[in-house]
Motif scaffolding. Sequence first.
Motif, PDB file in Angstrom:
ATOM      1  N   LEU A  63      71.889   7.783  45.729  1.00  0.00           N
ATOM      2  CA  LEU A  63      71.723   7.197  47.056  1.00  0.00           C
ATOM      3  C   LEU A  63      71.273   8.220  48.101  1.00  0.00           C
ATOM      4  O   LEU A  63      70.619   7.860  49.074  1.00  0.00           O
ATOM      5  CB  LEU A  63      73.030   6.541  47.504  1.00  0.00           C
ATOM      6  CG  LEU A  63      73.473   5.333  46.683  1.00  0.00           C
ATOM      7  CD1 LEU A  63      74.844   4.870  47.122  1.00  0.00           C
ATOM      8  CD2 LEU A  63      72.453   4.213  46.776  1.00  0.00           C
ATOM      9  N   ALA A  64      71.618   9.481  47.871  1.00  0.00           N
ATOM     10  CA  ALA A  64      71.283  10.529  48.836  1.00  0.00           C
ATOM     11  C   ALA A  64      69.920  11.170  48.589  1.00  0.00           C
ATOM     12  O   ALA A  64      69.471  11.974  49.412  1.00  0.00           O
ATOM     13  CB  ALA A  64      72.357  11.611  48.811  1.00  0.00           C
ATOM     14  N   LEU A  65      69.253  10.837  47.503  1.00  0.00           N
ATOM     15  CA  LEU A  65      67.981  11.499  47.182  1.00  0.00           C
ATOM     16  C   LEU A  65      66.940  11.401  48.308  1.00  0.00           C
ATOM     17  O   LEU A  65      66.277  12.405  48.598  1.00  0.00           O
ATOM     18  CB  LEU A  65      67.413  10.967  45.863  1.00  0.00           C
ATOM     19  CG  LEU A  65      68.102  11.471  44.605  1.00  0.00           C
ATOM     20  CD1 LEU A  65      67.505  10.796  43.376  1.00  0.00           C
ATOM     21  CD2 LEU A  65      68.030  12.974  44.479  1.00  0.00           C
ATOM     22  N   PRO A  66      66.760  10.261  48.970  1.00  0.00           N
ATOM     23  CA  PRO A  66      65.782  10.240  50.075  1.00  0.00           C
ATOM     24  C   PRO A  66      66.139  11.209  51.208  1.00  0.00           C
ATOM     25  O   PRO A  66      65.263  11.896  51.744  1.00  0.00           O
ATOM     26  CB  PRO A  66      65.815   8.788  50.565  1.00  0.00           C
ATOM     27  CG  PRO A  66      66.299   8.003  49.393  1.00  0.00           C
ATOM     28  CD  PRO A  66      67.258   8.912  48.677  1.00  0.00           C
ATOM     29  N   SER A  67      67.414  11.314  51.535  1.00  0.00           N
ATOM     30  CA  SER A  67      67.841  12.256  52.582  1.00  0.00           C
ATOM     31  C   SER A  67      67.664  13.693  52.124  1.00  0.00           C
ATOM     32  O   SER A  67      67.272  14.566  52.912  1.00  0.00           O
ATOM     33  CB  SER A  67      69.306  12.018  52.942  1.00  0.00           C
ATOM     34  OG  SER A  67      69.468  10.740  53.489  1.00  0.00           O
TER      35      SER A  67
ATOM     36  N   ALA B 159      63.971  15.119  40.688  1.00  0.00           N
ATOM     37  CA  ALA B 159      64.221  14.767  39.292  1.00  0.00           C
ATOM     38  C   ALA B 159      65.186  15.764  38.659  1.00  0.00           C
ATOM     39  O   ALA B 159      66.087  15.384  37.901  1.00  0.00           O
ATOM     40  CB  ALA B 159      62.913  14.718  38.514  1.00  0.00           C
ATOM     41  N   TRP B 160      65.025  17.042  38.976  1.00  0.00           N
ATOM     42  CA  TRP B 160      65.939  18.059  38.437  1.00  0.00           C
ATOM     43  C   TRP B 160      67.339  17.924  39.005  1.00  0.00           C
ATOM     44  O   TRP B 160      68.317  18.207  38.322  1.00  0.00           O
ATOM     45  CB  TRP B 160      65.396  19.459  38.691  1.00  0.00           C
ATOM     46  CG  TRP B 160      64.518  19.914  37.582  1.00  0.00           C
ATOM     47  CD1 TRP B 160      63.162  20.035  37.627  1.00  0.00           C
ATOM     48  CD2 TRP B 160      64.907  20.279  36.276  1.00  0.00           C
ATOM     49  NE1 TRP B 160      62.696  20.448  36.413  1.00  0.00           N
ATOM     50  CE2 TRP B 160      63.750  20.615  35.568  1.00  0.00           C
ATOM     51  CE3 TRP B 160      66.134  20.345  35.629  1.00  0.00           C
ATOM     52  CZ2 TRP B 160      63.776  21.011  34.235  1.00  0.00           C
ATOM     53  CZ3 TRP B 160      66.167  20.738  34.304  1.00  0.00           C
ATOM     54  CH2 TRP B 160      65.006  21.067  33.621  1.00  0.00           C
ATOM     55  N   VAL B 161      67.452  17.483  40.251  1.00  0.00           N
ATOM     56  CA  VAL B 161      68.774  17.288  40.852  1.00  0.00           C
ATOM     57  C   VAL B 161      69.559  16.268  40.033  1.00  0.00           C
ATOM     58  O   VAL B 161      70.722  16.484  39.703  1.00  0.00           O
ATOM     59  CB  VAL B 161      68.659  16.833  42.326  1.00  0.00           C
ATOM     60  CG1 VAL B 161      69.990  16.341  42.848  1.00  0.00           C
ATOM     61  CG2 VAL B 161      68.143  17.963  43.186  1.00  0.00           C
ATOM     62  N   GLN B 162      68.935  15.160  39.680  1.00  0.00           N
ATOM     63  CA  GLN B 162      69.634  14.123  38.929  1.00  0.00           C
ATOM     64  C   GLN B 162      69.637  14.396  37.427  1.00  0.00           C
ATOM     65  O   GLN B 162      70.682  14.332  36.784  1.00  0.00           O
ATOM     66  CB  GLN B 162      68.994  12.762  39.201  1.00  0.00           C
ATOM     67  CG  GLN B 162      69.735  11.607  38.577  1.00  0.00           C
ATOM     68  CD  GLN B 162      71.145  11.439  39.125  1.00  0.00           C
ATOM     69  OE1 GLN B 162      71.454  11.850  40.233  1.00  0.00           O
ATOM     70  NE2 GLN B 162      72.010  10.826  38.352  1.00  0.00           N
ATOM     71  N   ASN B 163      68.499  14.699  36.850  1.00  0.00           N
ATOM     72  CA  ASN B 163      68.409  14.838  35.397  1.00  0.00           C
ATOM     73  C   ASN B 163      69.009  16.133  34.878  1.00  0.00           C
ATOM     74  O   ASN B 163      69.518  16.171  33.755  1.00  0.00           O
ATOM     75  CB  ASN B 163      66.960  14.704  34.942  1.00  0.00           C
ATOM     76  CG  ASN B 163      66.429  13.316  35.218  1.00  0.00           C
ATOM     77  OD1 ASN B 163      67.175  12.341  35.225  1.00  0.00           O
ATOM     78  ND2 ASN B 163      65.141  13.217  35.477  1.00  0.00           N
ATOM     79  N   GLY B 164      68.964  17.191  35.672  1.00  0.00           N
ATOM     80  CA  GLY B 164      69.610  18.435  35.259  1.00  0.00           C
ATOM     81  C   GLY B 164      71.104  18.250  35.113  1.00  0.00           C
ATOM     82  O   GLY B 164      71.743  18.787  34.209  1.00  0.00           O
TER      83      GLY B 164
ATOM     84  N   LEU C  90      65.463  18.835  52.814  1.00  0.00           N
ATOM     85  CA  LEU C  90      65.063  20.079  52.145  1.00  0.00           C
ATOM     86  C   LEU C  90      63.560  20.164  51.927  1.00  0.00           C
ATOM     87  O   LEU C  90      63.078  21.149  51.380  1.00  0.00           O
ATOM     88  CB  LEU C  90      65.785  20.217  50.797  1.00  0.00           C
ATOM     89  CG  LEU C  90      67.308  20.299  50.847  1.00  0.00           C
ATOM     90  CD1 LEU C  90      67.873  20.429  49.444  1.00  0.00           C
ATOM     91  CD2 LEU C  90      67.761  21.459  51.716  1.00  0.00           C
ATOM     92  N   ASP C  91      62.831  19.115  52.338  1.00  0.00           N
ATOM     93  CA  ASP C  91      61.391  19.055  52.106  1.00  0.00           C
ATOM     94  C   ASP C  91      61.085  19.316  50.630  1.00  0.00           C
ATOM     95  O   ASP C  91      60.212  20.099  50.278  1.00  0.00           O
ATOM     96  CB  ASP C  91      60.651  20.056  53.009  1.00  0.00           C
ATOM     97  CG  ASP C  91      59.165  19.758  53.075  1.00  0.00           C
ATOM     98  OD1 ASP C  91      58.789  18.573  52.947  1.00  0.00           O
ATOM     99  OD2 ASP C  91      58.384  20.714  53.242  1.00  0.00           O
TER     100      ASP C  91
END
Length: 111
Positions: free
Chosen positions: A23-27, A40-45, A32-33
């Motif tokens: 839910l926070a990925l768009p923010s 993808a690495w934030v979630q899949n890592g 962080l630009d």
Amino acid sequence: MVDPGWLCVGLFVLMLDSTVVVLALPSIQRDLDAPNTALAWVQNGYLLAICVTVVTTGRLVDMFGRKRIFLWSLAVFALGSAIAALSQTEGVLVAGRIVPPDSHSSAATGR
């Protein structure tokens, strides 16, 4: 032995953490630009790290006991969450997200 209620709490935190990040990925991208590949690495890592550490954590539980590993896992989760929360770049965020799954593996193994 770890109380089954605490294991339920551990699994709840695991699922809540994944849901909150999605839910926070768009923010995250805006603040962080960050490019889509970093998101993808934030979630899949995170998910990859969970898959890799489940078997190892199960073995550590066998060697050192459920309670000790569960408590250690909580400390590692807190550290990784702090790193991710204080990150100013996508690289640090990804590193902070990859640390906690080791701790979540103890909850995911149900051991």
